[in-house]
Structures are given as C-alpha cells and as structure tokens.
Design a protein around this motif. Structure first.
Motif, PDB file in Angstrom:
ATOM      1  N   ARG A  92       0.828  -1.211   0.000  1.00  0.00           N
ATOM      2  CA  ARG A  92       0.000   0.000   0.000  1.00  0.00           C
ATOM      3  C   ARG A  92       0.856   1.252   0.000  1.00  0.00           C
ATOM      4  NH1 ARG A  92      -2.151   3.816   3.177  1.00  0.00           N
ATOM      5  NH2 ARG A  92      -0.875   3.151   4.953  1.00  0.00           N
ATOM      6  N   LEU A  93       1.903   1.269   0.820  1.00  0.00           N
ATOM      7  CA  LEU A  93       2.754   2.452   0.899  1.00  0.00           C
ATOM      8  C   LEU A  93       3.598   2.631  -0.362  1.00  0.00           C
ATOM      9  CD1 LEU A  93       3.951   2.224   4.621  1.00  0.00           C
ATOM     10  CD2 LEU A  93       2.277   3.810   3.651  1.00  0.00           C
ATOM     11  N   ARG A  94       3.991   1.546  -0.982  1.00  0.00           N
ATOM     12  CA  ARG A  94       4.771   1.653  -2.219  1.00  0.00           C
ATOM     13  C   ARG A  94       3.972   2.295  -3.341  1.00  0.00           C
ATOM     14  NH1 ARG A  94       8.283  -3.253  -4.335  1.00  0.00           N
ATOM     15  NH2 ARG A  94       8.478  -1.673  -5.956  1.00  0.00           N
ATOM     16  N   LYS A  95       2.666   2.136  -3.315  1.00  0.00           N
ATOM     17  CA  LYS A  95       1.818   2.722  -4.348  1.00  0.00           C
ATOM     18  C   LYS A  95       1.597   4.215  -4.124  1.00  0.00           C
ATOM     19  CE  LYS A  95      -0.676  -1.557  -5.318  1.00  0.00           C
ATOM     20  NZ  LYS A  95      -2.000  -2.252  -5.309  1.00  0.00           N
ATOM     21  N   GLY A  98       5.967   9.771  -3.363  1.00  0.00           N
ATOM     22  CA  GLY A  98       6.612  10.729  -2.475  1.00  0.00           C
ATOM     23  C   GLY A  98       6.981  10.203  -1.109  1.00  0.00           C
ATOM     24  N   ILE A  99       6.927   8.901  -0.894  1.00  0.00           N
ATOM     25  CA  ILE A  99       7.277   8.328   0.406  1.00  0.00           C
ATOM     26  C   ILE A  99       8.682   7.732   0.328  1.00  0.00           C
ATOM     27  CG2 ILE A  99       6.670   6.608   2.151  1.00  0.00           C
ATOM     28  CD1 ILE A  99       3.816   6.869   1.421  1.00  0.00           C
ATOM     29  N   ALA A 100       9.505   8.065   1.295  1.00  0.00           N
ATOM     30  CA  ALA A 100      10.880   7.567   1.318  1.00  0.00           C
ATOM     31  C   ALA A 100      10.888   6.069   1.612  1.00  0.00           C
ATOM     32  CB  ALA A 100      11.679   8.312   2.386  1.00  0.00           C
ATOM     33  N   PRO A 101      11.893   5.361   1.123  1.00  0.00           N
ATOM     34  CA  PRO A 101      11.982   3.919   1.389  1.00  0.00           C
ATOM     35  C   PRO A 101      11.971   3.585   2.886  1.00  0.00           C
ATOM     36  CG  PRO A 101      13.514   4.547  -0.332  1.00  0.00           C
ATOM     37  CD  PRO A 101      12.947   5.821   0.206  1.00  0.00           C
ATOM     38  N   GLU A 102      12.625   4.433   3.698  1.00  0.00           N
ATOM     39  CA  GLU A 102      12.654   4.174   5.138  1.00  0.00           C
ATOM     40  C   GLU A 102      11.264   4.283   5.747  1.00  0.00           C
ATOM     41  OE1 GLU A 102      14.539   6.264   3.540  1.00  0.00           O
ATOM     42  OE2 GLU A 102      16.544   5.357   3.640  1.00  0.00           O
ATOM     43  N   ALA A 103      10.456   5.211   5.232  1.00  0.00           N
ATOM     44  CA  ALA A 103       9.096   5.380   5.741  1.00  0.00           C
ATOM     45  C   ALA A 103       8.231   4.178   5.370  1.00  0.00           C
ATOM     46  CB  ALA A 103       8.488   6.665   5.188  1.00  0.00           C
ATOM     47  N   ILE A 104       8.470   3.638   4.190  1.00  0.00           N
ATOM     48  CA  ILE A 104       7.720   2.443   3.779  1.00  0.00           C
ATOM     49  C   ILE A 104       8.043   1.272   4.698  1.00  0.00           C
ATOM     50  CG2 ILE A 104       7.401   0.768   1.924  1.00  0.00           C
ATOM     51  CD1 ILE A 104       7.969   2.982  -0.071  1.00  0.00           C
ATOM     52  N   THR A 105       9.327   1.080   4.970  1.00  0.00           N
ATOM     53  CA  THR A 105       9.743  -0.017   5.846  1.00  0.00           C
ATOM     54  C   THR A 105       9.206   0.178   7.260  1.00  0.00           C
ATOM     55  OG1 THR A 105      11.764  -0.244   4.543  1.00  0.00           O
ATOM     56  CG2 THR A 105      11.709  -1.329   6.688  1.00  0.00           C
ATOM     57  N   ASP A 106       9.256   1.421   7.750  1.00  0.00           N
ATOM     58  CA  ASP A 106       8.752   1.696   9.096  1.00  0.00           C
ATOM     59  C   ASP A 106       7.249   1.431   9.193  1.00  0.00           C
ATOM     60  OD1 ASP A 106      11.264   2.401   9.913  1.00  0.00           O
ATOM     61  OD2 ASP A 106      10.947   4.564   9.689  1.00  0.00           O
ATOM     62  N   LEU A 217      12.396  -6.047   3.127  1.00  0.00           N
ATOM     63  CA  LEU A 217      11.527  -5.008   2.545  1.00  0.00           C
ATOM     64  C   LEU A 217      12.299  -3.725   2.309  1.00  0.00           C
ATOM     65  CD1 LEU A 217       8.215  -5.502   4.565  1.00  0.00           C
ATOM     66  CD2 LEU A 217       8.783  -6.342   2.284  1.00  0.00           C
ATOM     67  N   ASN A 218      13.205  -3.398   3.229  1.00  0.00           N
ATOM     68  CA  ASN A 218      13.996  -2.187   3.066  1.00  0.00           C
ATOM     69  C   ASN A 218      14.907  -2.264   1.854  1.00  0.00           C
ATOM     70  OD1 ASN A 218      14.910   0.446   4.104  1.00  0.00           O
ATOM     71  ND2 ASN A 218      16.837  -0.621   4.473  1.00  0.00           N
ATOM     72  N   ARG A 219      15.506  -3.444   1.638  1.00  0.00           N
ATOM     73  CA  ARG A 219      16.349  -3.612   0.449  1.00  0.00           C
ATOM     74  C   ARG A 219      15.536  -3.519  -0.816  1.00  0.00           C
ATOM     75  NH1 ARG A 219      18.845  -7.650   3.756  1.00  0.00           N
ATOM     76  NH2 ARG A 219      17.596  -9.283   2.725  1.00  0.00           N
ATOM     77  N   SER A 221      12.759  -1.819  -1.188  1.00  0.00           N
ATOM     78  CA  SER A 221      12.359  -0.416  -1.349  1.00  0.00           C
ATOM     79  C   SER A 221      13.488   0.416  -1.944  1.00  0.00           C
ATOM     80  CB  SER A 221      11.928   0.160  -0.006  1.00  0.00           C
ATOM     81  OG  SER A 221      10.810  -0.517   0.513  1.00  0.00           O
ATOM     82  N   LEU A 222      14.683   0.220  -1.435  1.00  0.00           N
ATOM     83  CA  LEU A 222      15.830   0.951  -1.957  1.00  0.00           C
ATOM     84  C   LEU A 222      16.126   0.583  -3.384  1.00  0.00           C
ATOM     85  CD1 LEU A 222      18.197   0.769   1.164  1.00  0.00           C
ATOM     86  CD2 LEU A 222      16.902   2.749   0.364  1.00  0.00           C
ATOM     87  N   ALA A 223      16.001  -0.704  -3.699  1.00  0.00           N
ATOM     88  CA  ALA A 223      16.286  -1.144  -5.073  1.00  0.00           C
ATOM     89  C   ALA A 223      15.259  -0.585  -6.052  1.00  0.00           C
ATOM     90  CB  ALA A 223      16.280  -2.669  -5.130  1.00  0.00           C
ATOM     91  N   SER A 224      13.987  -0.551  -5.647  1.00  0.00           N
ATOM     92  CA  SER A 224      12.955  -0.050  -6.545  1.00  0.00           C
ATOM     93  C   SER A 224      13.074   1.445  -6.767  1.00  0.00           C
ATOM     94  CB  SER A 224      11.566  -0.382  -5.978  1.00  0.00           C
ATOM     95  OG  SER A 224      11.373   0.266  -4.723  1.00  0.00           O
ATOM     96  N   ARG A 225      13.443   2.175  -5.709  1.00  0.00           N
ATOM     97  CA  ARG A 225      13.609   3.616  -5.864  1.00  0.00           C
ATOM     98  C   ARG A 225      14.906   3.939  -6.613  1.00  0.00           C
ATOM     99  NH1 ARG A 225       9.792   6.594  -2.984  1.00  0.00           N
ATOM    100  NH2 ARG A 225       7.978   5.204  -2.978  1.00  0.00           N
ATOM    101  N   GLY A 226      15.893   3.051  -6.456  1.00  0.00           N
ATOM    102  CA  GLY A 226      17.153   3.286  -7.167  1.00  0.00           C
ATOM    103  C   GLY A 226      16.986   3.128  -8.672  1.00  0.00           C
TER     104      GLY A 226
END
Length: 226
Positions: A92-95, A98-106, A217-219, A221-226
C-alpha cells in the motif's frame, strides 16, 4: 463426631463453610484443567504454524505469491498473519508517491508490530487465570483448614473428656481442604510457567522474523527507488 475416616465421609460431614471452600477449589481445579488442555492445543498449533511458515518463507518463495496464498486461507494466524499485515502495508505504501523507502519499511514494521501484539495477547489468553489459581488456591485451602480445626476445637471444648478419637476426624476433614487447594494449585502453577516460556519463545521468534523481513523489505524499497 463419627469415627469413619474415609475421605468421602469426611467431606460429607465437614462443616458448611469447609464444604463450600472445597467446592470452590474443585471448581477452580476443573476450570484450570480445561484451560490447560485448551492452551496446550493452541500453543502447539502456533508452534507448528511457525515451523511451517518459516520453512516456506525461507525456501525462497515469491513474496507476492506467498501473500496471495496466505490471504486466501480462512484462518490466518501467527507468523502468517504478521507477514500478511506487514506485506499488505508495504504494498500500500509503495503505491503512494513521495514516500521515502525508510518510511515504507517503518510503516510495514509498525503493522507487523500491531499484528504480533494481538497474536501474543491471544496466546496469553487464560494464563492469568492459571497464575491466579496457582497462587491463591493454597491460601483458600488453608482458610478451610483453619476454620475446620477451629470448629473442631470449639466442639472439643464442650465435652468433659477429650480423646484423640474425637478430635481426629475434625482435623482430618479440615486438612482435606488444604490438600484440595494444593491439588488445584500445583498443576495450574506448573502449566502457567510452562506456557509462559512457550509464549516467550514464540514472541521472540515473531520479533526475529519481523526484523529480518523488515530488512528484506527495506532492500526492495531501496532497489525499486534506485
């Protein structure tokens, strides 16, 4: 006072207060045994679910596929529910833009934390009752013993010649209350300690999974934003 020293006759001839205390202790014992069997089954199911889920999760199963399979089950609990709660919040948060990867993981971690708290609360159901029975039953039985002995000595004081045969049945029926109290307390106390240890181990296993899954999940998130 009768000289019949069988346990049944002693219970039947005990005073009303002592009989009431015995009945209370017997009810507590029966209830605690019912809770012991129920909690034992529930904890065994939770342990089996944890082993099955970890085997599936760490076998390299696709997270989306695993989430779909688990969410379609009628009864999802334990680590499966924690995983579903975290992954659902993660998707849900990935969709959301404007949300940082750390916020998604948190956010996913908080969702899993709430789910874990509810699961632990469910695992601890009935344990406070067992702890209460284990701690107060001996004292309730002792109360019946004190009252019974007091009654026996009061009756003994009303006769001119006291003998052991006269006082023995009264003391024996009073001591039965203590015996019933211990019979109710010991299994409840042992079961409480055993179940508390199992719940603690499950809680630690859930917490370890949450930490490891959050790192995954954090990895991602970072990979998708990268």
């Amino acid at each position: 006072m009768t000289s019949d020293m069988s346990i049944a006759s002693l219970v039947l001839e005990a005073s009303f207060v002592v009989q009431l205390i015995m009945l209370l202790l017997l009810g507590m014992s029966i209830t605690s045994w019912a809770f012991i069997f129920q909690r034992n089954t529930a904890l065994k199911s939770a342990q089996a679910e944890l082993r099955e889920f970890e085997d599936t999760f760490w076998s390299g199963a696709d997270l989306n596929t695993l989430y779909t399979e688990l969410s379609q089950r009628d009864n999802v609990f334990g680590s499966s529910l924690i995983f579903c709660s975290g992954f659902k919040e993660y998707v849900r948060l990935r969709k959301t833009s404007g949300i940082a990867p750390e916020a998604i993981t948190d956010g996913a971690y908080r969702a899993m934390r709430v789910a874990m708290s509810r699961e632990v609360d469910e695992l601890e159901t009935r344990l406070p009752f067992l702890a209460t029975v284990g701690s107060i039953s001996p004292y309730i039985g002792l109360l019946g013993t004190v009252y019974g002995i007091m009654t026996a000595f009061i009756a003994l004081g009303q006769v001119k010649q006291a003998t052991l045969q006269m006082v023995a049945p009264g003391i024996a029926e009073a001591l039965i209350a203590t015996a019933i109290g211990l019979f109710a307390a010991i299994p409840a106390y042992v079961a409480y300690n055993r179940f508390s240890t199992k719940v603690e181990k499950l809680e630690n296993a859930y917490g370890n999974f949450m930490e490891e899954f959050s790192a995954i999940l954090n990895r991602q998130s970072l990979a998708s934003r990268g």
